[in-house]
Design a protein around this motif. Structure first.
Motif, PDB file in Angstrom:
ATOM      1  N   ILE A  91       0.859  -1.193   0.000  1.00 26.69           N
ATOM      2  CA  ILE A  91       0.000   0.000   0.000  1.00 26.69           C
ATOM      3  C   ILE A  91       0.892   1.239   0.000  1.00 26.69           C
ATOM      4  CG2 ILE A  91      -1.713   1.323   1.302  1.00 26.69           C
ATOM      5  CD1 ILE A  91      -2.792  -1.325   2.352  1.00 26.69           C
ATOM      6  N   PRO A  92       0.696   2.156  -0.959  1.00 24.83           N
ATOM      7  CA  PRO A  92       1.583   3.322  -1.054  1.00 24.83           C
ATOM      8  C   PRO A  92       1.317   4.355   0.048  1.00 24.83           C
ATOM      9  CG  PRO A  92      -0.170   3.488  -2.679  1.00 24.83           C
ATOM     10  CD  PRO A  92      -0.313   2.139  -2.037  1.00 24.83           C
ATOM     11  N   PHE A  93       2.370   5.052   0.431  1.00 27.26           N
ATOM     12  CA  PHE A  93       2.270   6.159   1.382  1.00 27.26           C
ATOM     13  C   PHE A  93       2.021   7.459   0.624  1.00 27.26           C
ATOM     14  CE2 PHE A  93       4.911   3.091   3.671  1.00 27.26           C
ATOM     15  CZ  PHE A  93       4.340   3.109   4.938  1.00 27.26           C
ATOM     16  N   LEU A  94       1.234   8.336   1.210  1.00 32.57           N
ATOM     17  CA  LEU A  94       1.122   9.688   0.672  1.00 32.57           C
ATOM     18  C   LEU A  94       2.421  10.416   0.970  1.00 32.57           C
ATOM     19  CD1 LEU A  94      -2.518  10.784   1.576  1.00 32.57           C
ATOM     20  CD2 LEU A  94      -1.699   9.364  -0.301  1.00 32.57           C
ATOM     21  N   ASP A  95       3.013  10.974  -0.068  1.00 31.66           N
ATOM     22  CA  ASP A  95       4.326  11.622   0.062  1.00 31.66           C
ATOM     23  C   ASP A  95       4.225  13.136  -0.039  1.00 31.66           C
ATOM     24  OD1 ASP A  95       7.319  11.269   0.116  1.00 31.66           O
ATOM     25  OD2 ASP A  95       7.112  12.363  -1.767  1.00 31.66           O
ATOM     26  N   LYS A  96       3.353  13.600  -0.932  1.00 33.35           N
ATOM     27  CA  LYS A  96       3.077  15.022  -1.069  1.00 33.35           C
ATOM     28  C   LYS A  96       1.579  15.191  -1.316  1.00 33.35           C
ATOM     29  CE  LYS A  96       7.487  16.849  -2.830  1.00 33.35           C
ATOM     30  NZ  LYS A  96       8.262  15.822  -2.158  1.00 33.35           N
ATOM     31  N   ILE A  97       1.038  16.295  -0.815  1.00 29.93           N
ATOM     32  CA  ILE A  97      -0.393  16.570  -0.968  1.00 29.93           C
ATOM     33  C   ILE A  97      -0.567  18.019  -1.391  1.00 29.93           C
ATOM     34  CG2 ILE A  97      -2.638  16.685   0.205  1.00 29.93           C
ATOM     35  CD1 ILE A  97      -1.632  14.537   2.128  1.00 29.93           C
TER      36      ILE A  97
END
Length: 564
Positions: free
Chosen positions: A183-189
């Motif tokens: 499951i990917p992590f949010l890195d930038k929003i």
């Protein structure tokens, strides 16, 4: 999670019920208007519009998606529209309805940092270009149909109103949690405030309860349907996993908890794991479990309409964090803390304590409103949850820390000045409904977790008729009030009227009262031994909506602080 109202292609996902649209830029990116018009994605969105209530023109309701798109292309290429029953005026009105239909969704573009390093380095530019493309396409069609150029242009976020970049990071993964690795992590929003979002539910119900099994055993979800927001909740590292249908909640976290960076995640084991939106749980309620073998606090929240209310995600994160604090012999505080610099040269730190609706945030706002020339500067350290720690190195010191970098507050409880001054940063949830909320950033992470000295601790009493501030003469009288956690419920939860909550904190202390009581005793012993002001502030919010009494009480509090 399958649902008849969930529709997708390889590069777009629509949840019609929750009004969520996810555009996967890893799969496809549109370079021009005709590229977009000729795509399967455009056909899917047009089909949903034509079948929706927003499509209110009878002659348009008879069309299929291909015919509708062909008409748009004919307009753009200055050809005659091959539909005698549809005039330019009619088609223009329909285009406006279609534009509004699409923009009623939370529209999020996604790109993975590993998929395309060149594009990833231009994260914001990529999204800006897509917004320009959609705006330009809409305006070209509009101006050709009205046979004149526009005189007023509104630079709305036509394509997306949020964008995320994801990244895969290797973390110290115990074997039991291997299902979470992909499951990917949010890195930038990227958010485009003011961000107005809606959820099916607008109130939290019940308490989070302990279970004797690890919720990770319930995780059998498709990893491509999930994201992880890696958060710094106070000093705890939290992996907040959520189903993509909860993107409203996941994005709202950006204004509330510090986003952990890859170096915070790489080869580290989290203190907290939240699984939000599980299709399989024990009943339709929320639970937590302490995995003693791996020393991880794990929470589970089921997939249903009720749990779309952001309070479930925020408060489960705080419950796990607070249980972790109690386990470390720290005392979770349901309250707000503000540091005030007075014109007389004094600086004082005040902690307001109480359950939801007691008047913690409102007291801080009242301070700002009546400060006048008494105050040079006032800094909110935390707005909802913090902790007190007795320093093991220095036995004569107790310090406070916060957990959140933002505030999750009711719009009804904010003055119009505060609400409008923060509009350009706010995430608004159900703004037209009762218990409408806004999430606004309030301080930096470093300031929130710094060790802060305490000068005054007051219980926010929203039910008594008295005005002003009252200092407790004895430790036992103070403990009795703080532990009883009495308040008049204001509709922020399913409670009504007078209620009591152990230590005014249903997020940790209620779950583990026996473990919490010795810490409470030690903290009160310290405060009274050190002659630190412990009292109660009469906020009157359960009786007087005018706030006049609150202002009188806060003025008395200021007078006390200036003479301490």
């Amino acid at each position: 999670m399958t649902n008849s109202q969930n529709i997708s292609t390889t590069s777009i996902y629509l949840n019609l019920a929750r009004k969520i649209a996810i555009l996967d830029n890893n799969q496809k990116y549109f370079n021009n208007g005709f590229d977009l018009l000729n795509s399967q994605e455009m056909e899917l969105v047009v089909t949903q519009f034509l079948n929706s209530e927003e499509n209110q023109i009878s002659s348009i309701q008879q069309l299929d998606a291909q015919t509708y798109i062909t008409m748009i292309k004919q307009v753009l290429t200055d050809q005659s529209v091959n539909a005698t029953s549809i005039t330019s005026t009619t088609l223009l009105a329909s285009i406006e309805q279609f534009y509004s239909f699409y923009r009623s969704f939370l529209r999020v573009s996604v790109i993975n940092a590993a998929s395309n390093q060149v594009v990833a380095s231009e994260f914001l530019t990529v999204d800006d270009r897509f917004n320009d493309l959609v705006r330009t396409l809409y305006r070209n069609v509009e101006e050709k149909l009205q046979n004149s150029s526009n005189h007023i242009y509104r630079q709305v976020n036509a394509g997306t109103n949020a964008s995320i970049m994801t990244r895969t990071v290797q973390w110290d993964t115990p074997k039991a949690y291997s299902s979470l690795i992909s499951i990917p992590f949010l890195d930038k929003i990227m958010l485009c405030p003011p961000l107005m979002m809606h959820t099916q539910s607008n109130k939290r119900k019940g308490l989070f309860t302990a279970v004797d099994y690890n919720p990770i055993t319930h995780f059998s979800e498709a990893s491509e349907d999930w994201y992880c927001y890696p958060a710094k909740v106070g000093e705890s590292l939290a992996f907040i996993y959520f189903h993509k249908d909860y993107l409203v909640n996941g994005l709202s976290l950006a204004n509330l908890f510090e986003l952990a960076q890859p170096q915070d995640i790489q080869d580290h084991k989290p203190d907290l794991i939240l699984l939000f939106g599980l299709s399989k749980t024990e009943g339709q309620v929320s639970h937590y479990h302490h995995d003693l073998q791996n020393d991880i606090w794990v929470g589970e929240v089921p997939y249903n309409d009720q749990t779309t209310y952001f309070g479930y995600m925020k408060k489960m994160c705080l419950t796990l964090h607070n249980l972790h604090m109690i386990d470390q012999h720290r005392l979770p505080i349901h309250g707000s803390m503000v540091q005030i610099q007075f014109t007389n040269g004094k600086t004082k730190t005040v902690v307001f304590f109480g359950d939801s609706g007691a008047g913690k945030s409102e007291s801080i706002e009242a301070l700002q409103e009546i400060a006048g020339n008494q105050i040079i500067h006032m800094e909110t350290i935390f707005d909802d949850m913090g902790s007190f720690t007795l320093d093991s190195v220095n036995p004569h010191e107790l310090y406070a820390q916060g957990t959140e970098i933002g505030a999750f507050v009711r719009l009804d409880d904010l003055s119009s000045a505060v609400a409008f001054n923060n509009m350009d940063r706010g995430v608004y949830l159900n703004p037209e409904q009762k218990n409408a909320r806004v999430i606004i950033p309030s301080n930096t992470y470093d300031r929130v977790i710094a060790h802060h000295h305490i000068d005054m601790w007051v219980y926010a009493n929203n039910y008594d008729q008295a005005v002003g501030i009252h200092r407790f003469e004895t430790k036992n009288a103070a403990k009795q009030t703080f532990i009883a956690g009495k308040r008049f419920a204001l509709g922020t939860t399913d409670e009504v009227g007078m209620s009591t909550t152990f230590f005014a904190n249903p997020f940790g202390p209620v779950q583990e009262p026996e473990q919490t009581r010795p810490i409470i005793d030690q903290v009160f012993n310290f405060l009274f031994d050190q002659n630190i002001y412990v009292g109660e502030l009469y906020t009157h919010l359960g009786n007087d909506k005018s706030k006049e009494s609150l202002h009188q009480s806060v003025q008395e509090l200021l007078n006390v602080l200036m003479t301490m």
